[in-house]
Structure formats: structure tokens, C-alpha cells
Design a protein around this motif. Structure first.
Motif, PDB file in Angstrom:
ATOM      1  N   LYS A   4     -55.373  30.681  20.562  1.00 12.87           N
ATOM      2  CA  LYS A   4     -54.316  30.785  19.553  1.00 12.87           C
ATOM      3  C   LYS A   4     -54.924  31.490  18.350  1.00 12.87           C
ATOM      4  N   ILE A   5     -54.262  32.530  17.860  1.00 15.45           N
ATOM      5  CA  ILE A   5     -54.738  33.309  16.724  1.00 15.45           C
ATOM      6  C   ILE A   5     -54.485  32.525  15.430  1.00 15.45           C
ATOM      7  N   LEU A   6     -55.566  32.264  14.674  1.00 16.72           N
ATOM      8  CA  LEU A   6     -55.465  31.514  13.417  1.00 16.72           C
ATOM      9  C   LEU A   6     -55.487  32.410  12.183  1.00 16.72           C
ATOM     10  N   ASP A   7     -56.148  33.576  12.290  1.00 16.95           N
ATOM     11  CA  ASP A   7     -56.261  34.477  11.144  1.00 16.95           C
ATOM     12  C   ASP A   7     -56.523  35.885  11.669  1.00 16.95           C
ATOM     13  N   VAL A   8     -55.982  36.876  10.987  1.00 15.51           N
ATOM     14  CA  VAL A   8     -56.163  38.278  11.359  1.00 15.51           C
ATOM     15  C   VAL A   8     -56.483  39.070  10.096  1.00 15.51           C
ATOM     16  N   GLU A  20     -58.560  29.589  17.994  1.00 16.30           N
ATOM     17  CA  GLU A  20     -58.924  28.276  18.510  1.00 16.30           C
ATOM     18  C   GLU A  20     -58.638  28.229  20.000  1.00 16.30           C
ATOM     19  N   THR A  21     -59.433  27.405  20.690  1.00 12.01           N
ATOM     20  CA  THR A  21     -59.280  27.190  22.119  1.00 12.01           C
ATOM     21  C   THR A  21     -59.407  25.692  22.380  1.00 12.01           C
ATOM     22  N   SER A  22     -59.309  25.330  23.628  1.00 11.40           N
ATOM     23  CA  SER A  22     -59.484  23.923  23.992  1.00 11.40           C
ATOM     24  C   SER A  22     -60.934  23.466  23.833  1.00 11.40           C
ATOM     25  N   ILE A  23     -61.872  24.418  23.665  1.00 11.83           N
ATOM     26  CA  ILE A  23     -63.286  24.053  23.533  1.00 11.83           C
ATOM     27  C   ILE A  23     -63.853  24.334  22.142  1.00 11.83           C
ATOM     28  N   PRO A  35     -52.916  41.670  16.819  1.00  6.93           N
ATOM     29  CA  PRO A  35     -52.246  40.427  17.206  1.00  6.93           C
ATOM     30  C   PRO A  35     -51.475  39.835  16.032  1.00  6.93           C
ATOM     31  N   THR A  36     -50.570  38.949  16.328  1.00  8.72           N
ATOM     32  CA  THR A  36     -49.768  38.277  15.310  1.00  8.72           C
ATOM     33  C   THR A  36     -50.313  36.880  15.077  1.00  8.72           C
ATOM     34  N   LEU A  37     -50.366  36.488  13.827  1.00  7.19           N
ATOM     35  CA  LEU A  37     -50.809  35.151  13.464  1.00  7.19           C
ATOM     36  C   LEU A  37     -49.988  34.118  14.229  1.00  7.19           C
ATOM     37  N   GLY A  38     -50.648  33.169  14.869  1.00  4.58           N
ATOM     38  CA  GLY A  38     -49.970  32.134  15.640  1.00  4.58           C
ATOM     39  C   GLY A  38     -49.762  32.471  17.097  1.00  4.58           C
ATOM     40  N   ASP A  39     -50.008  33.735  17.482  1.00  2.00           N
ATOM     41  CA  ASP A  39     -49.870  34.123  18.894  1.00  2.00           C
ATOM     42  C   ASP A  39     -50.811  33.308  19.777  1.00  2.00           C
TER      43      ASP A  39
END
Length: 127
Positions: A4-8, A20-23, A35-39
Motif C-alpha cells: 500500500k502506497i503511503l507517500d509519493v 507498507e506490507t504485511s511484513i 502511483p497514487t497515494l493509498g493505492d
């Protein structure tokens, strides 16, 4: 790897993203359309650094994959899949298989490793 994209940020003609990821949470250079923020998207990670055993990559006593940003370095714990005599270390980081070029690796490497890299590149897979 699903992220998930948190900042660009666009810095000197390079797209830098925090994700962020599951790890865990990481940051790197994006290779693809902005990419778009939140993608949420799937990516391939390229950890393109000069690894030297005992300096920026070591055996780990941890047995769970993780990523983090520490002191502006990409830190990771991954499971060893194989090592070839030409210096290619194959690791599993979450659901991703990654190839690293590593110097001075002990001959019988297995289990888990910890590494620190100056930068990573992210490639969207469009899956």
C-alpha cells in the motif's frame, strides 16, 4: 509483494515512495507510472546494493520475514533459499523471491539472514 502506497515524492526526476506490507514498512525508488497515494498494488523488489558478508548482511537469529527503514537504510530479514558459488544468494522475503550478489559468504549458508541496503527499486507487476 503486495503493498500500500503511503507517500509519493518526485525528487530529482525519481519517484520515491514509502509503502507498507504485511511484513513491515519500507521506502524505495518507483519504476513505472506515478502511483497514487493509498493505492494497493503488487510489486517486484530489486535490492541493488553491494553486499559483503559480515558488513551489511549477516546470519539472523530471527525466523520471520520483516522489512523496516532504519537510519535511512532498508533493513530486511529473509529466509535463505540457496547460494551459488558465483556469489548469488537467493532469498525469500515475504512472498517475493530476490537474488542478491554477496561477497565473502560462508560456504554453508542456510536459515535466515539480516541485511541493510542503501536503496531498493520497486517495479509494479500490474497483477
Amino acid at each position: 509483494m503486495h503493498i500500500k502506497i503511503l507517500d509519493v515524492k518526485n525528487i530529482q526526476d525519481e519517484i520515491k515512495v514509502k509503502f507498507e506490507t504485511s511484513i513491515g514498512t519500507g521506502a524505495g525508488t518507483w519504476n513505472g507510472e506515478l502511483p497514487t497515494l493509498g493505492d494497493c498494488t503488487d510489486i517486484e523488489i530489486d535490492i541493488d546494493d553491494n553486499f559483503d558478508w559480515g558488513k551489511n548482511i549477516i546470519t539472523s537469529n530471527k525466523d520471520t520475514c520483516m522489512i523496516a527503514i532504519e537510519n535511512n537504510l532498508f533493513r530486511f530479514v529473509a529466509q535463505v533459499i540457496s547460494y551459488e558459488d558465483d556469489g548469488c544468494l537467493t532469498i525469500k522475503l515475504g512472498d517475493s523471491i530476490i537474488f542478491l550478489d554477496v561477497d565473502n559468504v560462508p560456504s554453508a549458508i542456510e536459515g535466515w539472514i539480516e541485511g541493510k541496503a542503501k536503496s531498493i527499486r520497486l517495479y509494479p507487476t500490474n497483477l
